[in-house]
Scaffold this motif. Structure first.
Motif, PDB file in Angstrom:
ATOM      1  N   UNK A 197      24.961   0.406   5.519  1.00  0.00           N
ATOM      2  CA  UNK A 197      23.730   0.048   4.815  1.00  0.00           C
ATOM      3  C   UNK A 197      22.518   0.066   5.749  1.00  0.00           C
ATOM      4  N   UNK A 198      21.453   0.696   5.287  1.00  0.00           N
ATOM      5  CA  UNK A 198      20.225   0.759   6.076  1.00  0.00           C
ATOM      6  C   UNK A 198      19.566  -0.614   6.132  1.00  0.00           C
ATOM      7  N   UNK A 199      18.953  -0.932   7.268  1.00  0.00           N
ATOM      8  CA  UNK A 199      18.242  -2.194   7.409  1.00  0.00           C
ATOM      9  C   UNK A 199      16.944  -2.137   6.624  1.00  0.00           C
ATOM     10  N   UNK A 200      16.682  -3.172   5.817  1.00  0.00           N
ATOM     11  CA  UNK A 200      15.419  -3.268   5.099  1.00  0.00           C
ATOM     12  C   UNK A 200      14.847  -4.671   5.267  1.00  0.00           C
ATOM     13  N   UNK A 201      13.532  -4.760   5.186  1.00  0.00           N
ATOM     14  CA  UNK A 201      12.856  -6.052   5.316  1.00  0.00           C
ATOM     15  C   UNK A 201      12.030  -6.404   4.083  1.00  0.00           C
ATOM     16  N   UNK A 202      11.760  -5.405   3.230  1.00  0.00           N
ATOM     17  CA  UNK A 202      10.842  -5.622   2.119  1.00  0.00           C
ATOM     18  C   UNK A 202      11.282  -4.800   0.904  1.00  0.00           C
ATOM     19  N   UNK A 203      11.309  -5.431  -0.247  1.00  0.00           N
ATOM     20  CA  UNK A 203      11.538  -4.734  -1.512  1.00  0.00           C
ATOM     21  C   UNK A 203      10.278  -4.854  -2.362  1.00  0.00           C
ATOM     22  N   UNK A 204       9.820  -3.738  -2.899  1.00  0.00           N
ATOM     23  CA  UNK A 204       8.606  -3.696  -3.707  1.00  0.00           C
ATOM     24  C   UNK A 204       8.975  -3.308  -5.134  1.00  0.00           C
ATOM     25  N   UNK A 205       8.599  -4.130  -6.081  1.00  0.00           N
ATOM     26  CA  UNK A 205       8.844  -3.876  -7.503  1.00  0.00           C
ATOM     27  C   UNK A 205       7.956  -2.725  -7.972  1.00  0.00           C
ATOM     28  N   UNK A 206       8.581  -1.625  -8.416  1.00  0.00           N
ATOM     29  CA  UNK A 206       7.809  -0.484  -8.924  1.00  0.00           C
ATOM     30  C   UNK A 206       8.171  -0.192 -10.382  1.00  0.00           C
ATOM     31  N   UNK A 207       8.634  -1.202 -11.097  1.00  0.00           N
ATOM     32  CA  UNK A 207       9.031  -0.985 -12.486  1.00  0.00           C
ATOM     33  C   UNK A 207       7.915  -0.335 -13.288  1.00  0.00           C
ATOM     34  N   UNK A 208       6.703  -0.854 -13.157  1.00  0.00           N
ATOM     35  CA  UNK A 208       5.570  -0.329 -13.919  1.00  0.00           C
ATOM     36  C   UNK A 208       5.112   1.032 -13.419  1.00  0.00           C
ATOM     37  N   UNK A 209       5.480   1.371 -12.196  1.00  0.00           N
ATOM     38  CA  UNK A 209       5.043   2.640 -11.593  1.00  0.00           C
ATOM     39  C   UNK A 209       6.116   3.718 -11.639  1.00  0.00           C
ATOM     40  N   UNK A 210       7.287   3.401 -12.178  1.00  0.00           N
ATOM     41  CA  UNK A 210       8.418   4.335 -12.101  1.00  0.00           C
ATOM     42  C   UNK A 210       8.127   5.641 -12.825  1.00  0.00           C
ATOM     43  N   UNK A 211       7.508   5.576 -13.984  1.00  0.00           N
ATOM     44  CA  UNK A 211       7.205   6.810 -14.705  1.00  0.00           C
ATOM     45  C   UNK A 211       6.202   7.666 -13.935  1.00  0.00           C
ATOM     46  N   UNK A 212       5.228   7.031 -13.286  1.00  0.00           N
ATOM     47  CA  UNK A 212       4.282   7.776 -12.464  1.00  0.00           C
ATOM     48  C   UNK A 212       4.960   8.409 -11.263  1.00  0.00           C
ATOM     49  N   UNK A 213       5.899   7.687 -10.673  1.00  0.00           N
ATOM     50  CA  UNK A 213       6.692   8.232  -9.558  1.00  0.00           C
ATOM     51  C   UNK A 213       7.500   9.435 -10.026  1.00  0.00           C
ATOM     52  N   UNK A 214       8.102   9.322 -11.213  1.00  0.00           N
ATOM     53  CA  UNK A 214       8.892  10.425 -11.756  1.00  0.00           C
ATOM     54  C   UNK A 214       8.013  11.639 -12.053  1.00  0.00           C
ATOM     55  N   UNK A 215       6.809  11.392 -12.570  1.00  0.00           N
ATOM     56  CA  UNK A 215       5.902  12.495 -12.862  1.00  0.00           C
ATOM     57  C   UNK A 215       5.492  13.219 -11.580  1.00  0.00           C
ATOM     58  N   UNK A 216       5.252  12.444 -10.517  1.00  0.00           N
ATOM     59  CA  UNK A 216       4.894  13.060  -9.238  1.00  0.00           C
ATOM     60  C   UNK A 216       6.059  13.876  -8.693  1.00  0.00           C
ATOM     61  N   UNK A 217       7.265  13.333  -8.793  1.00  0.00           N
ATOM     62  CA  UNK A 217       8.438  14.069  -8.308  1.00  0.00           C
ATOM     63  C   UNK A 217       8.670  15.331  -9.127  1.00  0.00           C
TER      64      UNK A 217
END
Length: 260
Positions: free
Chosen positions: A166-186
């Motif tokens: 497992x990769x080390x992480x320190x921060x999780x950011x909620x992108x629920x509202x941005x997920x569709x925008x992320x998908x559109x960009x991808x």
């Protein structure tokens, strides 16, 4: 206060896979986003020549950056699978940071599935320090970076380092509202759907992204999330600037445990 955030990724589409949701949120909060890729993705095709696919992918990257709301998008014109940690590369990346003058930098993790990602990570980390040194000369003589920026690494692919741990992480950011925008960009990176199916066995490019965002989201009780690891070694800043900017839709992670 509007901050400048620079995302430096190895290839076109890495931004959209790894951190586009967070960048969209930052734009929505009034911050200025800049995107740079190390390569134009010149080996990302089995049919087109390097020059042809590079031209296609530069256009796709520009479209994706526009959809995210980025203030700029550029390519440093390294070649796929040929990024090296040498002095010319170090000066080029430091020059990029000096041009943008970012308060925060996001790049790929030090341990990941391929060396283009790992070497990019090393070059960006190196540049965060070197760009602040007045007697360090870059090729175009850009003005010195006045302060060491906050440095964050994105999630590793599928959340696992090169050993499969497992990769080390320190921060999780909620992108629920941005997920569709992320998908559109991808989805702007249409040339990569067939390539990734053949090369990586990914039949559903965008859906694979959504699935992993859901995995990270469940860790913090959200619909979707992106994970980051802050670089806190000397002399980097210790306060989690990304966490502070994203609150209340972000959580800290310590030793793999979410701090709700």
């Amino acid at each position: 206060m509007s901050l400048r955030v620079l995302a430096v990724m190895p290839h076109p589409d890495d931004v959209e896979i790894l951190c586009a949701g967070t960048l969209i949120r930052l734009v929505g909060l009034g911050h200025q986003i800049h995107i740079a890729t190390m390569t134009p993705g010149d080996k990302g095709s089995n049919e087109l020549s390097r020059e042809e696919i590079a031209a296609v992918r530069r256009g796709e990257a520009a479209d994706a950056a526009k959809s995210i709301g980025a203030a700029s998008c550029e390519c440093l014109e390294f070649a796929d699978l040929e990024i090296c940690f040498d002095n010319p590369a170090r000066k080029k990346v430091a020059g990029l940071l000096r041009r943008i003058q970012p308060h925060m930098v996001i790049t790929t993790p030090p341990q990941d599935y391929m060396l283009d990602h790992e070497i990019t990570s090393s070059l960006v980390r190196d540049a965060c320090f070197n760009a602040t040194v007045r007697n360090y000369e870059t090729e175009a003589g850009e003005a010195v970076l006045e302060a060491l920026p906050a440095l964050y690494y994105t999630d590793a692919i599928e959340g696992r380092n090169l050993f499969g741990d497992p990769a080390r992480i320190t921060t999780l950011v909620d992108i629920t509202a941005e997920l569709d925008g992320k998908a559109a960009a991808l989805s702007c990176h249409a040339s990569q759907s067939e390539w990734l199916r053949r090369q990586h066995g990914l039949d559903a490019y965008v859906e694979a992204m959504r699935t992993w965002a859901g995995v990270r989201g469940r860790q913090m009780g959200a619909g979707a999330a992106e994970a980051f690891c802050q670089h806190r070694g000397h002399p980097h800043r210790q306060d989690d600037q990304l966490l502070e900017l994203m609150m209340p839709r972000a959580v800290a992670v310590e030793n793999g445990e979410v701090k709700l």
